[in-house]
Each structure stands twice: as structure tokens, then as C-alpha cells.
Design a protein around this motif. Sequence first.
Motif, PDB file in Angstrom:
ATOM      1  N   ALA A   1       7.254  11.833   7.483  1.00 31.58           N
ATOM      2  CA  ALA A   1       6.150  10.891   7.291  1.00 31.58           C
ATOM      3  C   ALA A   1       6.688   9.647   6.610  1.00 31.58           C
ATOM      4  CB  ALA A   1       5.052  11.505   6.441  1.00 31.58           C
ATOM      5  N   ALA A   2       6.042   8.535   6.891  1.00 31.62           N
ATOM      6  CA  ALA A   2       6.413   7.286   6.233  1.00 31.62           C
ATOM      7  C   ALA A   2       5.173   6.419   6.124  1.00 31.62           C
ATOM      8  CB  ALA A   2       7.502   6.566   7.018  1.00 31.62           C
ATOM      9  N   VAL A   3       5.209   5.501   5.184  1.00 24.93           N
ATOM     10  CA  VAL A   3       4.124   4.549   5.022  1.00 24.93           C
ATOM     11  C   VAL A   3       4.748   3.202   4.694  1.00 24.93           C
ATOM     12  CG1 VAL A   3       3.795   5.108   2.576  1.00 24.93           C
ATOM     13  CG2 VAL A   3       1.926   4.091   3.861  1.00 24.93           C
ATOM     14  N   SER A   4       4.236   2.161   5.335  1.00 19.60           N
ATOM     15  CA  SER A   4       4.670   0.809   4.983  1.00 19.60           C
ATOM     16  C   SER A   4       3.431   0.013   4.595  1.00 19.60           C
ATOM     17  CB  SER A   4       5.425   0.142   6.126  1.00 19.60           C
ATOM     18  OG  SER A   4       4.599  -0.014   7.249  1.00 19.60           O
ATOM     19  N   VAL A   5       3.603  -0.877   3.636  1.00 20.84           N
ATOM     20  CA  VAL A   5       2.485  -1.648   3.106  1.00 20.84           C
ATOM     21  C   VAL A   5       2.872  -3.118   3.127  1.00 20.84           C
ATOM     22  CG1 VAL A   5       0.939  -1.977   1.143  1.00 20.84           C
ATOM     23  CG2 VAL A   5       1.908   0.289   1.594  1.00 20.84           C
ATOM     24  N   GLY A   6       1.965  -3.944   3.634  1.00 19.59           N
ATOM     25  CA  GLY A   6       2.215  -5.376   3.674  1.00 19.59           C
ATOM     26  C   GLY A   6       0.926  -6.156   3.539  1.00 19.59           C
ATOM     27  N   ASP A   7       1.059  -7.463   3.422  1.00 17.99           N
ATOM     28  CA  ASP A   7      -0.094  -8.345   3.243  1.00 17.99           C
ATOM     29  C   ASP A   7      -0.649  -8.829   4.581  1.00 17.99           C
ATOM     30  OD1 ASP A   7       1.452  -9.903   0.406  1.00 17.99           O
ATOM     31  OD2 ASP A   7      -0.035  -8.318   0.432  1.00 17.99           O
ATOM     32  N   LEU A   8      -1.953  -9.032   4.602  1.00 16.92           N
ATOM     33  CA  LEU A   8      -2.674  -9.654   5.711  1.00 16.92           C
ATOM     34  C   LEU A   8      -3.460 -10.823   5.148  1.00 16.92           C
ATOM     35  CD1 LEU A   8      -4.298  -6.542   7.421  1.00 16.92           C
ATOM     36  CD2 LEU A   8      -2.540  -7.988   8.429  1.00 16.92           C
ATOM     37  N   GLU A   9      -3.782 -11.790   5.968  1.00 20.99           N
ATOM     38  CA  GLU A   9      -4.685 -12.880   5.572  1.00 20.99           C
ATOM     39  C   GLU A   9      -4.346 -13.489   4.220  1.00 20.99           C
ATOM     40  OE1 GLU A   9      -8.665 -11.384   5.827  1.00 20.99           O
ATOM     41  OE2 GLU A   9      -8.604 -11.295   7.996  1.00 20.99           O
ATOM     42  N   ASN A  10      -3.146 -14.022   4.092  1.00 17.40           N
ATOM     43  CA  ASN A  10      -2.722 -14.707   2.866  1.00 17.40           C
ATOM     44  C   ASN A  10      -2.803 -13.828   1.624  1.00 17.40           C
ATOM     45  OD1 ASN A  10      -2.317 -17.081   4.368  1.00 17.40           O
ATOM     46  ND2 ASN A  10      -4.490 -17.592   4.177  1.00 17.40           N
ATOM     47  N   GLY A  11      -2.582 -12.552   1.766  1.00  9.63           N
ATOM     48  CA  GLY A  11      -2.566 -11.656   0.622  1.00  9.63           C
ATOM     49  C   GLY A  11      -3.904 -11.131   0.181  1.00  9.63           C
ATOM     50  N   ALA A  12      -4.990 -11.561   0.819  1.00  8.94           N
ATOM     51  CA  ALA A  12      -6.321 -11.081   0.431  1.00  8.94           C
ATOM     52  C   ALA A  12      -6.563  -9.648   0.913  1.00  8.94           C
ATOM     53  CB  ALA A  12      -7.398 -12.001   0.987  1.00  8.94           C
TER      54      ALA A  12
ATOM     55  N   ARG B   1      -4.588  -5.924   2.609  1.00  8.90           N
ATOM     56  CA  ARG B   1      -3.339  -5.170   2.757  1.00  8.90           C
ATOM     57  C   ARG B   1      -3.403  -4.346   4.021  1.00  8.90           C
ATOM     58  NH1 ARG B   1       0.737  -6.364  -0.279  1.00  8.90           N
ATOM     59  NH2 ARG B   1       1.286  -4.314  -0.991  1.00  8.90           N
ATOM     60  N   LEU B   2      -2.263  -4.253   4.703  1.00 11.89           N
ATOM     61  CA  LEU B   2      -2.125  -3.397   5.872  1.00 11.89           C
ATOM     62  C   LEU B   2      -1.220  -2.239   5.486  1.00 11.89           C
ATOM     63  CD1 LEU B   2      -2.442  -2.721   8.907  1.00 11.89           C
ATOM     64  CD2 LEU B   2      -0.410  -4.150   9.298  1.00 11.89           C
ATOM     65  N   VAL B   3      -1.738  -1.028   5.636  1.00  9.39           N
ATOM     66  CA  VAL B   3      -0.987   0.184   5.343  1.00  9.39           C
ATOM     67  C   VAL B   3      -0.779   0.910   6.666  1.00  9.39           C
ATOM     68  CG1 VAL B   3      -0.978   2.373   4.103  1.00  9.39           C
ATOM     69  CG2 VAL B   3      -2.060   0.354   3.065  1.00  9.39           C
ATOM     70  N   SER B   4       0.476   1.039   7.092  1.00  8.40           N
ATOM     71  CA  SER B   4       0.787   1.688   8.367  1.00  8.40           C
ATOM     72  C   SER B   4       1.454   3.032   8.107  1.00  8.40           C
ATOM     73  CB  SER B   4       1.715   0.806   9.200  1.00  8.40           C
ATOM     74  OG  SER B   4       1.091  -0.428   9.481  1.00  8.40           O
ATOM     75  N   PHE B   5       0.849   4.074   8.635  1.00  7.60           N
ATOM     76  CA  PHE B   5       1.385   5.427   8.507  1.00  7.60           C
ATOM     77  C   PHE B   5       2.130   5.795   9.780  1.00  7.60           C
ATOM     78  CE2 PHE B   5      -2.426   5.461   5.845  1.00  7.60           C
ATOM     79  CZ  PHE B   5      -1.976   6.091   4.703  1.00  7.60           C
ATOM     80  N   SER B   6       3.164   6.623   9.638  1.00  7.54           N
ATOM     81  CA  SER B   6       3.817   7.212  10.809  1.00  7.54           C
ATOM     82  C   SER B   6       4.213   8.640  10.467  1.00  7.54           C
ATOM     83  CB  SER B   6       5.040   6.394  11.231  1.00  7.54           C
ATOM     84  OG  SER B   6       5.998   6.369  10.202  1.00  7.54           O
ATOM     85  N   GLY B   7       4.264   9.460  11.485  1.00  7.39           N
ATOM     86  CA  GLY B   7       4.615  10.862  11.283  1.00  7.39           C
ATOM     87  C   GLY B   7       3.415  11.712  10.938  1.00  7.39           C
ATOM     88  N   GLU B   8       3.657  12.735  10.141  1.00  7.64           N
ATOM     89  CA  GLU B   8       2.643  13.739   9.821  1.00  7.64           C
ATOM     90  C   GLU B   8       1.942  13.442   8.499  1.00  7.64           C
ATOM     91  OE1 GLU B   8       4.630  17.524   9.820  1.00  7.64           O
ATOM     92  OE2 GLU B   8       5.410  17.230  11.840  1.00  7.64           O
ATOM     93  N   ILE B   9       0.623  13.545   8.515  1.00  5.49           N
ATOM     94  CA  ILE B   9      -0.152  13.497   7.272  1.00  5.49           C
ATOM     95  C   ILE B   9      -0.782  14.876   7.138  1.00  5.49           C
ATOM     96  CG2 ILE B   9      -1.955  12.372   5.938  1.00  5.49           C
ATOM     97  CD1 ILE B   9      -1.631   9.911   7.674  1.00  5.49           C
ATOM     98  N   ASP B  10      -0.203  15.669   6.249  1.00  8.08           N
ATOM     99  CA  ASP B  10      -0.643  17.053   6.086  1.00  8.08           C
ATOM    100  C   ASP B  10      -0.545  17.461   4.625  1.00  8.08           C
ATOM    101  OD1 ASP B  10       2.084  17.454   5.644  1.00  8.08           O
ATOM    102  OD2 ASP B  10       2.430  18.389   7.590  1.00  8.08           O
ATOM    103  N   LEU B  11      -0.732  18.729   4.366  1.00  6.02           N
ATOM    104  CA  LEU B  11      -0.717  19.237   2.998  1.00  6.02           C
ATOM    105  C   LEU B  11       0.583  18.892   2.274  1.00  6.02           C
ATOM    106  CD1 LEU B  11      -2.221  20.854   0.852  1.00  6.02           C
ATOM    107  CD2 LEU B  11      -1.236  22.930   1.820  1.00  6.02           C
ATOM    108  N   GLY B  12       1.685  18.863   2.999  1.00  5.19           N
ATOM    109  CA  GLY B  12       2.978  18.575   2.384  1.00  5.19           C
ATOM    110  C   GLY B  12       3.221  17.108   2.087  1.00  5.19           C
ATOM    111  N   THR B  13       2.576  16.213   2.833  1.00  2.50           N
ATOM    112  CA  THR B  13       2.841  14.782   2.661  1.00  2.50           C
ATOM    113  C   THR B  13       1.687  14.007   2.039  1.00  2.50           C
ATOM    114  OG1 THR B  13       2.068  14.248   4.905  1.00  2.50           O
ATOM    115  CG2 THR B  13       4.421  14.743   4.642  1.00  2.50           C
ATOM    116  N   ALA B  14       0.487  14.514   2.154  1.00  5.56           N
ATOM    117  CA  ALA B  14      -0.702  13.771   1.707  1.00  5.56           C
ATOM    118  C   ALA B  14      -0.656  13.344   0.240  1.00  5.56           C
ATOM    119  CB  ALA B  14      -1.976  14.567   2.006  1.00  5.56           C
ATOM    120  N   PRO B  15      -0.281  14.206  -0.688  1.00  2.36           N
ATOM    121  CA  PRO B  15      -0.296  13.774  -2.089  1.00  2.36           C
ATOM    122  C   PRO B  15       0.600  12.570  -2.363  1.00  2.36           C
ATOM    123  CG  PRO B  15      -0.165  16.162  -1.965  1.00  2.36           C
ATOM    124  CD  PRO B  15       0.038  15.638  -0.573  1.00  2.36           C
ATOM    125  N   GLU B  16       1.820  12.604  -1.874  1.00  2.00           N
ATOM    126  CA  GLU B  16       2.747  11.502  -2.115  1.00  2.00           C
ATOM    127  C   GLU B  16       2.317  10.240  -1.368  1.00  2.00           C
ATOM    128  OE1 GLU B  16       7.531  10.613  -2.326  1.00  2.00           O
ATOM    129  OE2 GLU B  16       6.831  12.583  -1.696  1.00  2.00           O
TER     130      GLU B  16
END
Length: 123
Positions: free
Chosen positions: A12-23, A25-40
Motif C-alpha cells: 500500500a502507498a499514499v501520496s499527498v499533494g496540493d490542489l487549487e493553490n493549496g486550499a 489536498r489530494l490524497v492518492s491511495f494505491s494497493g491494499e487498504i485493509d486491517l494491516g495497512t489502514a491504521p498507518e
Amino acid sequence: MTGDEVAIERPAAVSVGDLENGAARLVSFSGEIDLGTAPELGDVVSQETADALAVVLDLTGVTFLDSAGVRLLDTLVGAAESRGCVMKLVAPEHGVARFTLTLCAFRSDLLESTVARAVASLN
């Protein structure tokens, strides 16, 4: 958009970036979101979006979403709404995330099929 990617122990991975001049945020997930990855994943998203006025969670790259992942998304939405932040989730019509969210009767008013539609709906 600029952002950093955080790899989690499992696929699993997550990337976070700005949208609309920083007002927003775009959070993009990839891979699995499950019991093992959700907390982190939740910790990273909460920390990176704490001051955002609007957040788009892009689930396009999600390959697996279980009930722990759905619970994480619900928690993130609740925390955002409690501080006055608008949140939208991008889940393509025929994707894994949309299937699971529909099956769990997740709030359809928060779902969009593309990032562009989600960003447009923030206004």
C-alpha cells in the motif's frame, strides 16, 4: 500537484499533494487498504490533511478494500466534517473501491468517479 509518497509495510502507498493553490489536498491511495495497512494510512492522511479546507481521497489505485478500509474512510470523513473540511472520495464506477463502498452502503453523496469531478464538486 506536488507531493510525497509514503510506502506502508504491506502493498500500500499514499501520496499527498496540493490542489487549487493549496486550499485543497489530494490524497492518492494505491494497493491494499485493509486491517494491516489502514491504521498507518490513516495516521499519514490525518497528519497531512489536518489544516486542509477540502480533501479529495483518490481510491483509483486501490486493489483491495476490506471493512477496516471502509471504517478508515468513514473515520477520515467524520474527522474532516467535524472541523468543517469538505471531503470527496474518487472511486471509479467499475473499480474495487466503488464495489466495496456500494456493498457497504457508504455515503453516495461523497463519491465521484474522477478526480476532476471531485474537485469540481468541492465548489
